[in-house]
Design a protein around this motif. Structure first.
Motif, PDB file in Angstrom:
ATOM      1  N   UNK A 186      -0.557   7.924   3.457  1.00  0.00           N
ATOM      2  CA  UNK A 186       0.025   7.012   2.865  1.00  0.00           C
ATOM      3  C   UNK A 186       1.346   6.469   3.867  1.00  0.00           C
ATOM      4  N   UNK A 187       1.852   7.471   4.785  1.00  0.00           N
ATOM      5  CA  UNK A 187       2.835   7.012   5.811  1.00  0.00           C
ATOM      6  C   UNK A 187       2.390   6.206   6.630  1.00  0.00           C
ATOM      7  N   UNK A 237       1.654   2.365   4.833  1.00  0.00           N
ATOM      8  CA  UNK A 237       2.634   1.583   4.300  1.00  0.00           C
ATOM      9  C   UNK A 237       3.871   1.337   5.307  1.00  0.00           C
ATOM     10  N   UNK A 238       3.608   2.291   6.620  1.00  0.00           N
ATOM     11  CA  UNK A 238       4.731   2.068   7.383  1.00  0.00           C
ATOM     12  C   UNK A 238       4.469   1.511   8.812  1.00  0.00           C
ATOM     13  N   UNK A 264       1.767  -1.426   8.102  1.00  0.00           N
ATOM     14  CA  UNK A 264       2.259  -2.230   6.872  1.00  0.00           C
ATOM     15  C   UNK A 264       1.213  -3.529   6.716  1.00  0.00           C
ATOM     16  N   UNK A 265       1.349  -4.273   7.922  1.00  0.00           N
ATOM     17  CA  UNK A 265       0.664  -5.478   7.865  1.00  0.00           C
ATOM     18  C   UNK A 265      -0.777  -5.472   7.637  1.00  0.00           C
ATOM     19  N   UNK A 294      -2.220  -3.206   5.384  1.00  0.00           N
ATOM     20  CA  UNK A 294      -1.813  -3.045   3.730  1.00  0.00           C
ATOM     21  C   UNK A 294      -1.557  -4.579   3.065  1.00  0.00           C
ATOM     22  N   UNK A 295      -0.676  -5.299   3.681  1.00  0.00           N
ATOM     23  CA  UNK A 295      -0.435  -6.477   2.979  1.00  0.00           C
ATOM     24  C   UNK A 295      -1.542  -7.514   3.119  1.00  0.00           C
ATOM     25  N   UNK A 324      -4.541  -6.251   3.062  1.00  0.00           N
ATOM     26  CA  UNK A 324      -5.774  -5.874   2.053  1.00  0.00           C
ATOM     27  C   UNK A 324      -5.337  -6.325   0.526  1.00  0.00           C
ATOM     28  N   UNK A 325      -3.782  -6.294   0.282  1.00  0.00           N
ATOM     29  CA  UNK A 325      -3.561  -6.571  -1.015  1.00  0.00           C
ATOM     30  C   UNK A 325      -3.795  -8.038  -0.872  1.00  0.00           C
ATOM     31  N   UNK A 326      -3.601  -8.913  -0.083  1.00  0.00           N
ATOM     32  CA  UNK A 326      -3.904 -10.424  -0.154  1.00  0.00           C
ATOM     33  C   UNK A 326      -5.450 -10.677  -0.495  1.00  0.00           C
ATOM     34  N   UNK A 344      -7.453  -8.684  -2.003  1.00  0.00           N
ATOM     35  CA  UNK A 344      -7.571  -8.594  -3.308  1.00  0.00           C
ATOM     36  C   UNK A 344      -7.324  -9.799  -4.282  1.00  0.00           C
ATOM     37  N   UNK A 377       2.139   9.462  -4.551  1.00  0.00           N
ATOM     38  CA  UNK A 377       1.140   8.789  -3.545  1.00  0.00           C
ATOM     39  C   UNK A 377       1.710   9.387  -2.038  1.00  0.00           C
ATOM     40  N   UNK A 380      -3.580   2.114  -4.286  1.00  0.00           N
ATOM     41  CA  UNK A 380      -4.949   1.707  -4.145  1.00  0.00           C
ATOM     42  C   UNK A 380      -5.798   2.460  -5.295  1.00  0.00           C
ATOM     43  N   UNK A 399       2.200  -8.701  -6.210  1.00  0.00           N
ATOM     44  CA  UNK A 399       2.101  -8.841  -4.592  1.00  0.00           C
ATOM     45  C   UNK A 399       3.365  -9.583  -4.279  1.00  0.00           C
ATOM     46  N   UNK A 401       5.996  -6.932  -3.552  1.00  0.00           N
ATOM     47  CA  UNK A 401       5.446  -6.188  -2.285  1.00  0.00           C
ATOM     48  C   UNK A 401       5.912  -7.061  -1.095  1.00  0.00           C
ATOM     49  N   UNK A 457       8.559  -4.730   7.355  1.00  0.00           N
ATOM     50  CA  UNK A 457       8.006  -3.442   6.850  1.00  0.00           C
ATOM     51  C   UNK A 457       8.901  -2.282   7.622  1.00  0.00           C
ATOM     52  N   UNK A 500       8.391   3.558   0.756  1.00  0.00           N
ATOM     53  CA  UNK A 500       7.119   3.742   0.677  1.00  0.00           C
ATOM     54  C   UNK A 500       6.704   4.059  -0.858  1.00  0.00           C
ATOM     55  N   UNK A 513       6.678   0.535  -2.421  1.00  0.00           N
ATOM     56  CA  UNK A 513       5.513  -0.272  -2.027  1.00  0.00           C
ATOM     57  C   UNK A 513       4.179   0.344  -2.645  1.00  0.00           C
ATOM     58  N   UNK A 563      -0.477  -4.218  -8.545  1.00  0.00           N
ATOM     59  CA  UNK A 563      -1.430  -5.302  -8.195  1.00  0.00           C
ATOM     60  C   UNK A 563      -2.917  -5.080  -8.261  1.00  0.00           C
ATOM     61  N   UNK A 574      -5.470  -6.682 -10.896  1.00  0.00           N
ATOM     62  CA  UNK A 574      -6.439  -7.394 -10.195  1.00  0.00           C
ATOM     63  C   UNK A 574      -7.739  -7.275 -10.848  1.00  0.00           C
TER      64      UNK A 574
END
Lengths: 185, 141
Positions: free
Chosen positions: A150-151, A154-155, A158-159, A161-162, A164-166, A168, B27, B35, B74, B77, B93, B111, B114, B121, B125
Motif C-alpha cells: 500500500x505504501x 499510494x505514495x 501514486x500516478x 493508482x490514479x 487505475x482508478x481512472x 475503472x 489497508x 481495491x 474519484x 481522490x 501525491x 494513505x 486515499x 470508488x 463502480x
C-alpha cells in the motif's frame, strides 16, 4: 539508440495520421496497430521487456476484437469489395504475395529488435533491482505505512493508482453509455 | 429467490460488509487495501440485490446513486492529491499529514484517506456495472 527511436516514433506518427484519413474502418484499425507495435519496439529499446510483453498482448487482443467487430458490422460491403473471386483467375495474385511478404518482413523486424533488447539486459538470475531494494529498505520509514504494498501503491506510485482508478471510472462510463436502451432522443 | 437463500443472505451480508470496511481501513497495516475492500463491499451489495430482487424503479434509483457516489469518490481522490501539490513541497501525491507510529491504525498520513476514496470508488463502480447489466436485461425483455 535515439536515432532508431526517432525513426520508429516517426513511423508511429505516420500510422496515426493515416488512421485518421483512411477510407474504410479496417485500414484505420490496422494503421492504429502500427502505433501499438511501434510502441512495443520502443519499450524493448528502452529496456522494459515486461511492458513490451504487456503491450504486445493488449495490442493483439484489441486488434483482433476491433477487426472482428468491423468484419461483423460491415461485412456486406467488404464481401462485395474485397473477397469477390472472379472465375478463371488464380487465387495467387500480386496482392497476396505483397501481403505475405510484408507480414514476414515485419515479423523478422520485431524478432530482430527483441534479440537486440535481450542482449543489453542483465543475464538471467542476476537482475538489477536498484528501485526494489531502495523501496524495501526505506519504504516503511518514508511512507509510514506498515504494509509496504500500500505504501508503494499510494505514495511512490501514486500516478499509477490514479490511472487505475481512472480506467475503472472510464469503463463504468462506457458500460452505462452502451447499455442505455431508452432516453436516446 | 427461495427463503433459504434469503435467510443465509440476511445472516451473512452484514459480516461481508464489515469485513470489506475492515480491509479498507487496515489497508496500510495488513494485506488488502482500497481495491480489494471495495470489491468485497460491492459483493455484499450484489448479493443483496441477487437474493431479494428489486423492482425497476428502485434499481434505477440505486444505479443513479452509485454512479454519483463513484464520481464523487474519484473526485475526492484527485482533490486530495491536488491539495498535496499546494500544501507540500510542490509534489503531486505528497504525503502531507503527520506519519505517526508505524503499525498504528491512525498512521501513514494520507494513505488511509486515499484507501477510503479508492475503496468507495471501486465498490460503487462494480455495483454500477452490475446494476447496468441487470437493468439492461430487464428492459430488453
Amino acid at each position: 539508440m535515439e536515432v532508431i527511436i526517432s525513426v520508429i516514433i516517426g513511423f508511429m506518427i505516420i500510422g496515426a495520421i493515416f488512421a485518421l484519413n483512411a477510407k474504410d474502418l479496417l485500414s484505420a484499425v490496422i494503421a492504429c496497430g502500427i502505433v501499438g507495435y511501434g510502441l512495443v519496439i520502443c519499450f524493448l529499446l528502452l529496456k522494459a521487456p515486461d511492458l513490451a510483453i504487456v503491450q504486445i498482448v493488449v495490442e493483439t487482443i484489441t486488434l483482433i476484437f476491433m477487426v472482428a467487430v468491423i468484419l461483423d458490422s460491415s461485412s456486406k460491403e467488404l464481401n462485395e469489395k474485397r473477397w469477390t473471386h472472379l472465375e478463371g483467375t488464380s487465387y495467387i495474385n500480386t496482392r497476396f504475395v505483397v501481403n505475405i511478404t510484408t507480414v514476414i518482413v515485419f515479423a523478422g523486424l520485431l524478432l530482430f529488435f527483441f534479440s537486440q533488447a535481450i542482449d543489453v539486459l542483465a543475464p538471467f538470475g542476476q537482475h538489477v533491482t536498484r528501485m526494489s531494494t531502495a523501496y524495501i529498505e526505506n519504504g516503511a520509514n518514508q511512507t509510514g505505512s506498515a504494509n509496504l504494498v500500500t505504501g508503494i501503491l499510494f505514495d511512490f506510485r501514486g500516478y499509477d493508482t490514479l490511472g487505475e482508478a481512472t480506467i475503472l471510472f472510464t469503463a463504468v462510463i462506457g458500460i452505462l453509455t452502451i447499455l442505455r436502451l431508452k432516453g436516446k432522443q | 429467490m427461495t427463503s433459504i437463500v434469503k435467510t443465509v443472505t440476511r445472516l451473512v451480508v452484514g459480516v461481508i460488509f464489515i469485513y470489506g470496511i475492515y480491509i479498507i481501513l487496515h489497508g496500510h497495516l495488513t494485506p488488502g487495501g482500497g481495491f480489494a475492500g471495495g470489491a468485497i463491499i460491492a459483493g455484499a451489495f450484489i448479493l443483496l440485490v441477487l437474493a431479494y430482487g428489486s423492482d425497476m424503479l428502485k434499481l434505477k434509483a440505486k444505479e443513479a446513486g452509485s454512479s454519483v457516489m463513484e464520481s464523487l469518490a474519484i473526485l475526492a481522490f484527485l482533490l486530495m492529491a491536488v491539495v498535496a501539490f499546494f500544501l507540500g513541497t510542490k509534489v503531486f501525491f505528497h504525503n502531507y499529514l503527520p506519519k505517526g507510529i508505524i503499525g498504528d491504525l491512525i498512521s501513514a498520513g494520507v494513505i488511509p484517506l486515499y484507501n477510503i476514496a479508492v475503496g468507495i470508488e471501486v465498490a460503487a463502480a462494480l455495483f454500477t456495472i452490475f446494476l447496468a447489466l441487470v437493468i439492461f436485461k430487464e428492459e430488453s425483455k
